[in-house]
Design a protein around this motif. Sequence first.
Motif, PDB file in Angstrom:
ATOM      1  N   LEU A 129      -1.031   9.821  -2.524  1.00  0.00           N
ATOM      2  CA  LEU A 129      -0.270   9.247  -3.635  1.00  0.00           C
ATOM      3  C   LEU A 129       0.683   8.192  -3.098  1.00  0.00           C
ATOM      4  O   LEU A 129       1.283   8.356  -2.025  1.00  0.00           O
ATOM      5  CB  LEU A 129       0.531  10.332  -4.371  1.00  0.00           C
ATOM      6  N   GLU A 130       0.835   7.111  -3.845  1.00  0.00           N
ATOM      7  CA  GLU A 130       1.767   6.064  -3.443  1.00  0.00           C
ATOM      8  C   GLU A 130       2.078   5.171  -4.636  1.00  0.00           C
ATOM      9  O   GLU A 130       1.335   5.117  -5.620  1.00  0.00           O
ATOM     10  CB  GLU A 130       1.194   5.234  -2.294  1.00  0.00           C
ATOM     11  N   GLN A 131       3.194   4.459  -4.513  1.00  0.00           N
ATOM     12  CA  GLN A 131       3.601   3.516  -5.559  1.00  0.00           C
ATOM     13  C   GLN A 131       4.168   2.276  -4.883  1.00  0.00           C
ATOM     14  O   GLN A 131       5.232   2.318  -4.279  1.00  0.00           O
ATOM     15  CB  GLN A 131       4.658   4.165  -6.467  1.00  0.00           C
ATOM     16  N   ASN A 132       3.387   1.191  -4.936  1.00  0.00           N
ATOM     17  CA  ASN A 132       3.836  -0.048  -4.326  1.00  0.00           C
ATOM     18  C   ASN A 132       3.183  -1.216  -5.049  1.00  0.00           C
ATOM     19  O   ASN A 132       2.577  -1.048  -6.113  1.00  0.00           O
ATOM     20  CB  ASN A 132       3.515  -0.065  -2.822  1.00  0.00           C
ATOM     21  N   ALA A 133       3.298  -2.401  -4.460  1.00  0.00           N
ATOM     22  CA  ALA A 133       2.780  -3.601  -5.119  1.00  0.00           C
ATOM     23  C   ALA A 133       1.261  -3.609  -5.217  1.00  0.00           C
ATOM     24  O   ALA A 133       0.692  -4.275  -6.088  1.00  0.00           O
ATOM     25  CB  ALA A 133       3.270  -4.844  -4.380  1.00  0.00           C
ATOM     26  N   ASN A 134       0.600  -2.882  -4.334  1.00  0.00           N
ATOM     27  CA  ASN A 134      -0.860  -2.903  -4.307  1.00  0.00           C
ATOM     28  C   ASN A 134      -1.502  -1.748  -5.049  1.00  0.00           C
ATOM     29  O   ASN A 134      -2.647  -1.853  -5.480  1.00  0.00           O
ATOM     30  CB  ASN A 134      -1.359  -2.889  -2.851  1.00  0.00           C
ATOM     31  N   ARG A 135      -0.792  -0.637  -5.188  1.00  0.00           N
ATOM     32  CA  ARG A 135      -1.422   0.557  -5.720  1.00  0.00           C
ATOM     33  C   ARG A 135      -0.411   1.462  -6.405  1.00  0.00           C
ATOM     34  O   ARG A 135       0.723   1.615  -5.934  1.00  0.00           O
ATOM     35  CB  ARG A 135      -2.120   1.322  -4.586  1.00  0.00           C
ATOM     36  N   THR A 136      -0.821   2.055  -7.514  1.00  0.00           N
ATOM     37  CA  THR A 136      -0.010   3.029  -8.229  1.00  0.00           C
ATOM     38  C   THR A 136      -0.807   4.315  -8.389  1.00  0.00           C
ATOM     39  O   THR A 136      -1.906   4.313  -8.957  1.00  0.00           O
ATOM     40  CB  THR A 136       0.401   2.513  -9.618  1.00  0.00           C
ATOM     41  N   TYR A 137      -0.264   5.387  -7.857  1.00  0.00           N
ATOM     42  CA  TYR A 137      -0.887   6.705  -7.973  1.00  0.00           C
ATOM     43  C   TYR A 137       0.231   7.718  -7.771  1.00  0.00           C
ATOM     44  O   TYR A 137       0.634   8.002  -6.643  1.00  0.00           O
ATOM     45  CB  TYR A 137      -1.987   6.846  -6.914  1.00  0.00           C
ATOM     46  N   VAL A 138       0.777   8.262  -8.866  1.00  0.00           N
ATOM     47  CA  VAL A 138       1.949   9.127  -8.790  1.00  0.00           C
ATOM     48  C   VAL A 138       1.750  10.351  -9.683  1.00  0.00           C
ATOM     49  O   VAL A 138       0.894  10.363 -10.577  1.00  0.00           O
ATOM     50  CB  VAL A 138       3.234   8.381  -9.211  1.00  0.00           C
TER      51      VAL A 138
END
Length: 564
Positions: A129-138
């Motif tokens: 899981l990650e949340q940044n400019a390239n990918r959102t998965y929360v």
Amino acid sequence: MDVQRVILIAALALISYMLVLQWNEDYGPAQQQATAQQQAPSVSAYSSNGSSSELPTAGAASDAHADIPQVANPADQAQAAVSANSGQLISVSTDVLQVLIDPHGGDIIQVALPKQESALNSGEPFILLEQNANRTYVAQSGLVGRDGPDAKKSGRPVYQAANASYELGDQDSLNVDLVLTQPDGVKITKRFVFNRGQYRVGLDYIVDNESQEPWQGILFGQIKRDGSADPSQQTSMGMQSYLGAVFSTAENNYQKVKFGDMDEERFSASSQDGWVAMVQHYFVSAWIPAPGAEYSYQSRKLNGNYIVGFLSPSFEVAPGQSQSVSATFYAGPKDQEQMEATAPNLKLTVDYGILWWIATPLHIILTWIHSVVGNWGLAIIGITLLVKLALFQLNAKAFKSMAKMRKFGPEMQRLKEQFGDDRQKMSQEMMKLYQKEKINPLGGCLPIVVQMPVFIALYWVLMESVELRHAPFFGYIRDLSQMDPYFILPILMGCTMFIQQLLNPTPPDPMQAKIMKLLPIIFTFFFLWFPAGLVLYWLVNNILSIAQQWLINRQIEAGDTKKA
């Protein structure tokens, strides 16, 4: 002339091999993964952007997957802006999880898996899981409804924590409490419970109502993901693992809802218990509400993100009383043992397709063999031997039929030349030959058809087994889930296919014969980018087939010699 031709073909093959190696180094999966890692921002780039518009409403069932109306006065909007930028991210470390929690809403915005490297020998944990400019998965969770803090017009609440970082250390369990005290005297504690060796995280909302009025709320849990590609999908050719959402309800214990399905319509269902998950190759994240209640499950698409989640029934806390609601969040590899202990049917996310009833026992046997030999490559060889042994008699019938066809190939060719274009006469003479020599031209078909489901099921077992990820074999093969970097196994596999053709009868049709000669080259090309574990399986299977066919051919030839 023949020697010159052989030298030219060998030189061309060598040059082609070197070109493929260089292409793979410049443009292959490893280079693409390295580029993606270079472009990925650091943890400092994470920002809190969850808004109440992404949360479910808690009204009537018909509104269960509508968005919260963005109606707020200027003062509320100003307060929301302050809240969204306050609070330091909370880090939690256990032996198997590294988690970042955003105090704004108390959402899990990053899950890293220290026991699963992002790349072989990289030393960096795989980020699920990650949340940044390239990918959102929360993973989001909260309380909505009449008094739920996540339903307020001012936006998501900001929780307070005693520390900015937590470590499991030598403990077996770790509680991380986020506290919110409302102006009316209601104290809400959002507690995350981490346990040693476990990928599941407990979630408890404890509502302590010290106000003068009854408090009402609804628990929700949801997973928000964009439509980006699966970073754990390491094969560019062949069958691909499923990427998308899965719902488990009393009516359907495993229902896929693809991203494309969410583009067209929203999923909605009510069920006693159940769960909702986001699935990708090797890894899964899932919300499992506490058993014993009727939950509403839903999906929707908003701002390019796919959101799947659940809503609990409304609960009420009387003045002066305290009550808790709970759920479980799983984030990690598709560890069948842990998933089975977490929720019923959750291990079905290891998707073997319609052949699960064959693949499941194959996986059990593969795991058992590994426990004995200690190497997954040897375990693949072992299960290939067992499958071959189980199908020995079926294969023997097929090979005997092909051996007889090969033996009488010259006679069939003579009949073809003798009768020329008179196909009817040639067919009659062929039938006489088959009857006289007791040849069944279709004798090898049925055994091959019967064993194909076993081969396909084993293919999926090897594809879906996270245990093979970064598992070494011997020598230069350090990851059975990745392609052979030097293409040695695919080339050997193609050579074994060619040898098999030499042992089998030549098809009477010239066009069919040419196509059969091209098959080893075609299959070799396709298998170049297959995981090494899968190619190893096919290579061993071909070698065993060659040995069995050679023995049967010798037996038939020896029988003819004795008769003579």
